[in-house]
Design a protein around this motif. Sequence first.
Motif, short mmCIF file in Angstrom:
data_model
loop_
_atom_site.label_atom_id
_atom_site.label_comp_id
_atom_site.label_asym_id
_atom_site.label_seq_id
_atom_site.Cartn_x
_atom_site.Cartn_y
_atom_site.Cartn_z
N VAL A 68 59.76 23.87 68.86
CA VAL A 68 58.22 24.41 68.87
C VAL A 68 58.00 24.60 70.38
O VAL A 68 57.09 25.69 70.48
N SER A 69 58.32 23.86 71.38
CA SER A 69 57.77 24.05 72.57
C SER A 69 58.40 25.21 73.18
O SER A 69 57.77 26.24 73.89
N LEU A 70 59.70 25.61 72.72
CA LEU A 70 60.31 26.91 73.15
C LEU A 70 59.15 27.98 72.43
O LEU A 70 58.90 28.99 73.31
N VAL A 71 59.04 28.01 71.24
CA VAL A 71 58.22 28.98 70.81
C VAL A 71 56.93 29.21 71.25
O VAL A 71 56.45 30.10 71.69
N THR A 72 56.38 28.15 71.52
CA THR A 72 54.99 28.22 72.30
C THR A 72 54.95 28.63 73.50
O THR A 72 54.05 29.54 74.01
N ALA A 73 55.87 28.47 74.24
CA ALA A 73 55.97 28.84 75.61
C ALA A 73 56.34 30.26 75.71
O ALA A 73 55.57 31.00 76.56
N PHE A 74 57.20 30.77 74.79
CA PHE A 74 57.26 32.40 74.92
C PHE A 74 56.08 33.08 74.39
O PHE A 74 55.79 34.21 75.04
N TYR A 75 55.65 32.55 73.20
CA TYR A 75 54.78 33.83 72.57
C TYR A 75 53.36 33.11 72.72
O TYR A 75 52.28 34.02 72.79
N LEU A 76 52.90 31.88 73.04
CA LEU A 76 51.63 31.37 73.26
C LEU A 76 51.23 31.12 74.45
O LEU A 76 50.56 30.14 74.97
N GLY A 77 51.44 32.16 75.27
CA GLY A 77 50.84 31.98 76.87
C GLY A 77 51.47 30.99 77.77
O GLY A 77 50.85 30.09 78.29
N GLY A 78 52.85 30.70 77.63
CA GLY A 78 53.54 30.07 78.60
C GLY A 78 52.99 28.66 78.90
O GLY A 78 52.36 27.90 78.20
N ILE A 79 53.79 28.03 79.94
CA ILE A 79 53.37 26.69 80.47
C ILE A 79 52.12 26.76 81.45
O ILE A 79 51.91 27.60 81.95
N GLY A 80 51.43 25.53 81.15
CA GLY A 80 50.13 25.38 81.97
C GLY A 80 50.01 24.10 81.90
O GLY A 80 50.76 23.13 81.94
#
Lengths: 167, 555, 307, 138
Positions: free
Chosen positions: C237-249
């Motif tokens: 889930v964190s991979l997909v979020t990092a790629f598609y929903l605005g990366g790490i922050g």
Amino acid sequence: MNVSQNYVNKIIEKISTWARVNSPWAIHFNSGSCNGCDIEILATLTPRYDVERFGIKLHGSPRHADVLICTGPVTRQARERLLRTYEQMPEPKFVVAVGSCGISGGVFQGCYNIVGHIDEVLPVDAFIPGCPPRPEAIIDGIVKLLGHIQNGTRPEIMLTTGVQEAV
Amino acid sequence: MTTEIHLQRAGELLAPFAKGTNNPEVNRLDVKIAASDLPAAASALTDASWGYLAAITGMDHGLDVNELEALYHFCEGAAVTTLRVSLPREGCPEIPSVSAQIPVASFFERELSEMLGVTVVNTPDPSRLFLPDDWPVDVYPLRQDFKQEQAASVQPDPTPEPGRVGNKFIVPIGPQHPALKEPGHFEFTVDGEIITGARMRLGYVHRGIEKATEQRNWIQNLYLLERICGICSHTHTSAYSQGVEKLAQVEVPPRALAIRELVAGLERIHSHLLWLGVVSHEAGFDTLFMYSWRDRETVMNLLEELTGNRVNYSICALGGVKHDIGTEQSATIHKALDYLEERIRYYLDVVTSDTTFLQRTRGVGTMTRDEAIHFGALGPTARACGVNRDVRLDAPYGAYKRFPVSIITDERGDLEARFVVRMKELLVSCFTIRTIVDNMPTGEIITKFPRKVPAGETVSRVEAPRGEAFYYIKSGGGESPTRLHIRTPSLCNWTSVINKAVGHQLADAPMLIAGMDPCFSCNDRMVTVRRQADTKTLSWFELREYGIKKYGQRK
Amino acid sequence: MTPFTALLSIMFFPAGLSLIFSGMLYEWVDRKLVARFQNRIGPRWFQPLADTIKLLVKEEIKPHGLNSLLFYGLPIVALTGTLTAALYSPIFGLSPIHSFPGDLIVTLYLLSLLTMSMGLAGWNGSNRFSLIGATRTLTQLFAYEAPFLLALLGPAIAAGSWTIKDVSIYAGSHWMIFSQPVGFFIALIGLMGKLELPPFDAPEAETEIVAGALTEYSGRGLALFHIGKSVEMVVAVSLVTAFYLGGIGNPFLFLLKTLVIVLLMAMLQAMLTRLRIDQTVGMWWRFGALLALMQILILVIIKGWLV
Amino acid sequence: MKIGSMFKEIVVSFFSPPVTENYPFEKPKTANRFRGKLAFNSSKCTGCNLCSKDCPANAIEIIIIDRAAKRFVARYNVDRCIYCAQCIQSCKFKCLDLSKDDWELAALQKGHFEVNYGKEEDIVTLLERFAQPKNEPG
């Protein structure tokens, strides 16, 4: 050395009993019941009673289960399978007999093909009479069983040390 | 086509074989025939498509008369023709098999042979149906001289561990299996994921009820028969009490009959909603299981309100009904039915429109109308293939003449059609319950019933949620019946499921089994475990003793 | 990265214990949401913790006729596979601990190590249900692996590099969900295939083959597989979020975004029936792979044009 | 053919409170016809034992200590009873009734299921009679 050793044991004991009481996975075996009790057991999973809030989940494989919920006046054919299912379950296992015919043969006393009651075949921990008991009565029975495990009145099962190396 | 014409036509068809005919009741015709020309008589009826074989009742007339009797009941509409074959009791009585023409007869013949010791010549599968494996060979429970001690357990020949047969693979779906809420045994020989063969074994829920009814008086039997099946308990009590009241010629007040039909309607709603939940759980659609069982609680509350118990309501008493359903309950009934009708319409829409659900049900287990008739399917399973057979319309009993029910059939015959038929049946039930509550006949609800029922025999047929339940009741004039034979609807639907399972995916097997809403079933699936406690190695037997001993002394 | 802080970060903070506890959190959120969609209360917050501890203290039965090295080894391999995959993925919204060029492919391989070891675990026994469960696990692995990989390659091509860290930094500035909506949709569905969640849970279909490959496991082995699955959920889930929903922050916003994805998955779980294994494979190859390939094609064309 | 035909339904139930009853902490109200545990009123009883004759599970037995002085003890086993209320219908003197609230009958030992109803001293005399060598049929 052994003072601290059994102090640590006591903590481990406390945690493992807490875990056992809060996540009793169940398996259901119908050894000849008229399926009145079985539909009430299934009803406890549905939204109105929802036993998942106590951590009770129905599992298919006896390997994953701790509590064997058994219904019906053990018929001769089901007796062997009931024993096998019980044997397949790993240690600290508990048995709950649901329904009057599981405890005493109920209305089927004297029929030629039944053994009579479940605690003749297995050591039973909780009995829930009723024909069929209401879903709330089943939950009440399981809550009493969990309380029974919690205060450990039942001598803790001699957890065989190390892993079982089957022949 | 009234009953008289049916009976008269049956008489003509059976004339060449008949040794003696008589009409015990207005809608029944008994024909005595010799054992040898039984298959010919049976095919005479089936070729002229006269009705279907409802049940085979075996009876032992006792040592003094030295006679066994097998009754083959054929039903068409309200008419019941019984072929009576009498056999010698000593030696080994033989009877030719009719399962060539009627596949479903093989189940009835297996029951006849293991219960009464009649060897059925060239029956396809002579193995045991109900009795346990460790039952001694030559002991027949339904014979009158059967003593319980004769049935000591005999060491059964070890059942071969189903594993690999040639390159085929046997998958047992066992007595303990999440798909079956009841113990049932199915062995599917699987080639990859495709089922190539299916075998089944009942008997895990066989408690010996028919023999037990002979040791209980008429009132106690009411509660014993109610617990044959927990979901359709009212069917069994109404069929039994209706038959016994016919035997005792007791006139049941119309209000009691109307209350019985009302509770039967409520039981149908609870049973079909339960079935909808169980099948969608097996299809993996747990949300529909949770929702349908949540709405089923409304019916359960209503049943508890009216009869006093959620399951096993025991509202039927001999000669009428125990509790009255008056005007003050009609408000709660109407409110509950409004909610239920809206929910049932919603489920009918979900079941026919959800794509992923349709992928699991459309085109699965499709059965044509002739296959359904040939395999002897009953109830909603048959009506989903276009067979319009419903005892409530063919032979209206109780209050069904006054509050008729409309029949629902569907042409497609697959699993989706069975959903549609059952949901529409529920809508019809809701409508019927409303009409009953609105114009409930007046009068009292129970009449006096004698403790001893005069001698005689009768047949009583009732439409259970799963199909026709067939009762044969014979009374010798005493306080308890001499013979009571029950044929539950699921027994007839098995043949169609087993033959239809071949060719389907394994994943469809639980759906197919549950699709016909089985009332009882089972098998073993366990791998034997030999456990080594600390030092010594336990053999299999010691393992069992070790388990029981260790927990035994705890109490 | 002195060896001590490296050990600390592996044992406690980003990987190791905190990962296992966050895996339990995600599993609890998932079960709670599905329960709420089914109009019931659902489990308490500490339920996965209690389940795991109970399984750890339970006795483990090894059935006869199994290769005991495989029986005990495979759960450990499964868990280590996912934990090492966590080293390279942006958990809790922080940049990955280690990264080397091309670690996207290695992470995805390590993630599917769990599924492969589960398939082998099912194969290694005489129990028919686990054999069928094993075949289904492996067939489903080949079905969703390609589209899921392609769906994650989309952002990598857009970012122009194969290391997760660079892609997440690139993704930080432009939200890929808008530029590649098809990719996000396939990644979400692929995620559910990888975690064997209900529409695709044929490998452990409770009502057909009891518990699939894990039928014979009890006690410690089952606990390790259980933890492995929940950690795999966190990592994927964190991979997909990092790629598609605005990366790490900042980690809190990242946690919120991952919970949105878990909510989407729970909704799909509650809404769909379990598909048969042949239907899942058919669907994946017909729609999943084609759409992902088309997406990559368009991307390459645009990239080629722009540069 | 909709992909998620239950979509609206699950969203609605997501935002509406769950229907789960908070059972062990609040006891639900049962219908007043509900059949729970048996209650026996020994004053009206005449010891005719018609109830135990008609009981399908022989769960009740009226033991007559002194018929004239109306001293009866009903031995009722909770585990055999199937809660069918036939004994209430067979009893002409209305001395039996099934309570509607007493249905939490689960127990951890079977000993709890043997219940003797009647006046205190009758039960005492009954237990003494059992204490002597077991002559009476079981």
